[in-house]
Design a protein around this motif. Structure first.
Motif, mmCIF file in Angstrom:
data_model
loop_
_atom_site.group_PDB
_atom_site.id
_atom_site.type_symbol
_atom_site.label_atom_id
_atom_site.label_comp_id
_atom_site.label_asym_id
_atom_site.label_seq_id
_atom_site.Cartn_x
_atom_site.Cartn_y
_atom_site.Cartn_z
ATOM 1 N N ALA A 49 -46.087 5.083 8.788
ATOM 2 C CA ALA A 49 -46.289 4.409 7.514
ATOM 3 C C ALA A 49 -47.165 3.178 7.700
ATOM 4 N N THR A 57 -49.192 1.386 0.047
ATOM 5 C CA THR A 57 -48.449 2.050 1.113
ATOM 6 C C THR A 57 -49.036 3.434 1.382
ATOM 7 N N ILE A 58 -48.974 3.810 2.630
ATOM 8 C CA ILE A 58 -49.404 5.139 3.059
ATOM 9 C C ILE A 58 -48.300 5.677 3.954
ATOM 10 N N TYR A 59 -47.946 6.935 3.762
ATOM 11 C CA TYR A 59 -46.901 7.559 4.565
ATOM 12 C C TYR A 59 -47.413 8.862 5.182
ATOM 13 N N ASN A 60 -46.772 9.227 6.284
ATOM 14 C CA ASN A 60 -47.014 10.531 6.878
ATOM 15 C C ASN A 60 -46.359 11.552 5.965
ATOM 16 N N ASP A 61 -47.152 12.202 5.141
ATOM 17 C CA ASP A 61 -46.621 13.100 4.125
ATOM 18 C C ASP A 61 -45.800 14.231 4.725
ATOM 19 N N LYS A 65 -42.440 11.117 4.076
ATOM 20 C CA LYS A 65 -42.619 10.688 2.691
ATOM 21 C C LYS A 65 -41.413 11.087 1.849
ATOM 22 N N GLY A 66 -40.966 10.137 1.063
ATOM 23 C CA GLY A 66 -39.797 10.373 0.229
ATOM 24 C C GLY A 66 -38.490 9.964 0.882
ATOM 25 N N THR A 69 -39.274 4.040 3.652
ATOM 26 C CA THR A 69 -39.946 3.038 2.833
ATOM 27 C C THR A 69 -40.346 1.868 3.709
#
Length: 118
Positions: A49, A57-61, A65-66, A69
């Motif tokens: 992240a 914010t950017i997450y490793n989908d 993600k989900g 946080t």
């Protein structure tokens, strides 16, 4: 220079939660983003992240993600990674790294171990 120190790791059951901390010191006014990475045994370090100075914010989908946080504690040079609905595959050493003005970075801290059992 900026230094980072990770903490907050530990053991959790699958479905549980942990919150990691990344404390930055030094020239923290040069930080433009904070990244969390992790490295599982026998695997390469992977991005988890990012939180930018502007609040994006950017997450490793594919993996978090989900469930995870990333946020910064108000008024502090501490960045958090809230991890919910933990899975055994989240077991890894978690590292943070500050991205600095000019394109350099802080380097890695010592990491904090997260172990999730099924």
């Amino acid at each position: 220079q900026v230094q980072v120190v990770e903490s907050g790791g530990g053991s959790a059951q699958a479905g549980g939660s942990l919150t990691l901390s990344c404390a930055a010191s030094g020239r923290t006014f040069t930080i433009i983003a904070m990244d969390w990475f992790r490295q599982a045994p026998g695997k390469e370090r992977e991005f988890v992240a990012r939180l930018t100075w502007g609040g994006d914010t950017i997450y490793n989908d594919n993996s978090v993600k989900g469930r995870f946080t990333i946020f910064r504690e108000n008024g502090k040079n501490t960045w958090k990674l809230q991890m919910n609905s933990l899975k055994p595959e989240d077991t890894a050493i978690y590292y943070c790294q500050a991205i600095l003005q000019g394109g350099s970075n802080s380097g890695w801290g010592q990491g904090t171990q997260v172990t999730v059992s099924s």
